[in-house]
Design a protein around this motif. Sequence first.
Motif, mmCIF file in Angstrom:
data_model
loop_
_atom_site.group_PDB
_atom_site.id
_atom_site.type_symbol
_atom_site.label_atom_id
_atom_site.label_comp_id
_atom_site.label_asym_id
_atom_site.label_seq_id
_atom_site.Cartn_x
_atom_site.Cartn_y
_atom_site.Cartn_z
ATOM 1 N N LEU A 271 0.706 -1.369 0.196
ATOM 2 C CA LEU A 271 -0.049 0.102 -0.196
ATOM 3 C C LEU A 271 0.858 1.153 -0.034
ATOM 4 C CD1 LEU A 271 -2.804 -0.711 2.444
ATOM 5 C CD2 LEU A 271 -2.926 -0.870 -0.137
ATOM 6 N N PRO A 272 0.365 2.357 -0.699
ATOM 7 C CA PRO A 272 1.406 3.488 -0.659
ATOM 8 C C PRO A 272 1.341 4.221 0.595
ATOM 9 C CG PRO A 272 -0.625 3.845 -1.798
ATOM 10 C CD PRO A 272 -0.695 2.415 -1.681
ATOM 11 N N ALA A 273 2.425 4.844 0.880
ATOM 12 C CA ALA A 273 2.560 5.686 2.047
ATOM 13 C C ALA A 273 1.514 6.833 2.243
ATOM 14 C CB ALA A 273 3.870 6.340 2.253
ATOM 15 N N ALA A 274 0.790 7.188 3.405
ATOM 16 C CA ALA A 274 0.066 8.227 3.759
ATOM 17 C C ALA A 274 0.473 9.590 3.614
ATOM 18 C CB ALA A 274 -0.834 7.853 4.877
ATOM 19 N N ARG A 275 0.036 10.434 2.755
ATOM 20 C CA ARG A 275 0.636 11.789 2.781
ATOM 21 C C ARG A 275 -0.275 12.969 3.178
ATOM 22 N NH1 ARG A 275 4.887 11.658 -0.944
ATOM 23 N NH2 ARG A 275 5.041 9.625 -2.002
ATOM 24 N N VAL A 276 0.401 13.705 4.224
ATOM 25 C CA VAL A 276 -0.209 14.732 4.684
ATOM 26 C C VAL A 276 -0.244 16.089 4.292
ATOM 27 C CG1 VAL A 276 -0.915 15.931 6.915
ATOM 28 C CG2 VAL A 276 -0.195 13.391 6.913
ATOM 29 N N ARG A 277 -1.306 16.707 3.812
ATOM 30 C CA ARG A 277 -1.312 18.080 3.088
ATOM 31 C C ARG A 277 -2.090 19.129 3.805
ATOM 32 N NH1 ARG A 277 0.879 17.179 -2.172
ATOM 33 N NH2 ARG A 277 0.768 19.364 -2.595
ATOM 34 N N LEU A 278 -1.763 20.339 3.864
ATOM 35 C CA LEU A 278 -2.560 21.427 4.279
ATOM 36 C C LEU A 278 -3.726 21.752 3.496
ATOM 37 C CD1 LEU A 278 -1.981 22.971 7.060
ATOM 38 C CD2 LEU A 278 -0.903 24.627 5.545
ATOM 39 N N VAL A 279 -4.766 22.048 4.160
ATOM 40 C CA VAL A 279 -6.056 22.431 3.372
ATOM 41 C C VAL A 279 -6.704 23.504 3.984
ATOM 42 C CG1 VAL A 279 -6.496 20.239 1.965
ATOM 43 C CG2 VAL A 279 -7.533 20.933 4.289
ATOM 44 N N TRP A 280 -7.296 24.456 3.173
ATOM 45 C CA TRP A 280 -8.211 25.649 3.561
ATOM 46 C C TRP A 280 -9.205 26.101 2.545
ATOM 47 C CZ3 TRP A 280 -3.095 25.989 2.063
ATOM 48 C CH2 TRP A 280 -2.943 26.664 0.925
ATOM 49 N N PRO A 281 -10.248 26.617 3.072
ATOM 50 C CA PRO A 281 -11.122 27.145 2.014
ATOM 51 C C PRO A 281 -10.733 28.140 1.017
ATOM 52 C CG PRO A 281 -12.267 27.398 4.392
ATOM 53 C CD PRO A 281 -10.630 27.072 4.392
ATOM 54 N N VAL A 282 -11.340 27.861 -0.282
ATOM 55 C CA VAL A 282 -10.995 28.564 -1.455
ATOM 56 C C VAL A 282 -11.179 30.198 -1.163
ATOM 57 C CG1 VAL A 282 -11.414 29.252 -3.810
ATOM 58 C CG2 VAL A 282 -11.210 27.006 -3.242
ATOM 59 N N ARG A 283 -12.434 30.364 -0.158
ATOM 60 C CA ARG A 283 -12.872 31.762 -0.124
ATOM 61 C C ARG A 283 -12.464 31.553 1.433
ATOM 62 N NH1 ARG A 283 -16.556 30.441 -3.952
ATOM 63 N NH2 ARG A 283 -16.574 32.110 -5.688
ATOM 64 N N THR A 284 -11.709 32.513 1.874
ATOM 65 C CA THR A 284 -11.455 32.684 3.723
ATOM 66 C C THR A 284 -11.195 34.174 3.720
ATOM 67 O OG1 THR A 284 -9.927 32.259 5.562
ATOM 68 C CG2 THR A 284 -8.934 32.279 3.198
ATOM 69 N N ASP A 285 -11.639 34.478 5.025
ATOM 70 C CA ASP A 285 -11.600 36.104 5.477
ATOM 71 C C ASP A 285 -10.607 36.257 6.309
ATOM 72 O OD1 ASP A 285 -12.668 34.969 7.699
ATOM 73 O OD2 ASP A 285 -14.160 35.853 8.093
ATOM 74 N N ASN A 286 -9.846 35.240 6.565
ATOM 75 C CA ASN A 286 -8.377 35.242 7.671
ATOM 76 C C ASN A 286 -7.336 35.406 6.782
ATOM 77 O OD1 ASN A 286 -6.779 35.050 9.658
ATOM 78 N ND2 ASN A 286 -7.754 33.409 10.802
ATOM 79 N N PRO A 287 -6.903 36.719 6.924
ATOM 80 C CA PRO A 287 -5.568 36.918 6.377
ATOM 81 C C PRO A 287 -4.478 36.050 6.730
ATOM 82 C CG PRO A 287 -5.872 38.723 7.631
ATOM 83 C CD PRO A 287 -7.207 37.788 7.477
ATOM 84 N N LYS A 288 -4.538 35.672 8.128
ATOM 85 C CA LYS A 288 -3.281 34.968 8.653
ATOM 86 C C LYS A 288 -3.411 33.453 7.793
ATOM 87 C CE LYS A 288 -1.778 37.476 11.810
ATOM 88 N NZ LYS A 288 -2.202 38.689 11.473
ATOM 89 N N VAL A 289 -4.130 32.870 7.132
ATOM 90 C CA VAL A 289 -4.417 31.592 6.605
ATOM 91 C C VAL A 289 -3.443 31.685 5.440
ATOM 92 C CG1 VAL A 289 -5.729 30.028 5.107
ATOM 93 C CG2 VAL A 289 -6.691 31.052 6.932
#
Length: 308
Positions: A271-289
């Motif tokens: 089985l392939p290794a599990a890969r972790v990625r960062l995700v966030w909404p396409v539209r976000t109101d938080n500039p820190k994202v």
Amino acid sequence: MLIEDSFRDTRVDPAELEAFVILAEELHFGRTAARLGLSQPRVSQLIRSLERRIGRRLVERTSRRVTLNPLGEQLLTRVRPAFADLQRAMSETRTLARGLRVGFLGPYGSTLDAPLGSFRDRHPRCPITLTQIQWTDIYGPLRRGEVDIQIALTPIEQPDLTVGPELGEFPRLLAIARSHPWSARASIDVEDLAELRVIGPHSEVSPEFARGFWPPATTPSGRTIPRAAPARTEPEMLSAVAHNDAVFATTTAMPTYFTHPEVTFVPLTGLPAARVRLVWPVRTDNPKVAEFAQLATELARPPLRRPT
């Protein structure tokens, strides 16, 4: 028309101005009240109070229609942009006050250690809230606005989410009861799963996650992989392995955070290794994202090597 009971009051009442701006958009007291979450008499009261404060009528009312008169139109041209600025200021201030809310999935939270540490160094006064995401509701907190950004395991096929940098890779392990004859093996291959009962994905797990993380329905040679009852959490999975003669295909991250005295972990091949990625909404109101994502991207890049 001059309002006889008008009063000379130069104070600005935001509630009156908000009601006026919304009424100018809706031209209907009932719809205005619905948008504001107020009663219709209360909206009428706010408009009358604003008109008394101005000293003249701003809105013409008949039994069939509501319109702004020229004085109302003039006030609207000045108030609308100012009110929009006020709303933006409030929204931005609320966003800054809540800081950055980060979601993590079970044992993979360590992939956030480096970007979180660097982000804290840059913004020592920015509050950071960490929330554990459940397997059965991986993207729910993000979509409900409970977190601003999170990690998830690939594949991620969600059009309303931005998929960011890869933060970690984890080889596969098989959680198996210590009492099982195969627990002492050096490794177990995915082909061998046809002779075991594998805990399957819960029905509430996203389809692409179920396909990408859990073993397939059959082995590479075509043998059926028997399924055990699904589990919602890591402790449930380990308990099922320990007591129900089941196994669970996990990764090297699992035993770092979740263990059971009657369960051991054996390398799982095929089985392939599990890969972790960062995700966030396409539209976000938080500039820190965007800043946090950029920081994570920079930290994820391998350092450049100078030629010797």
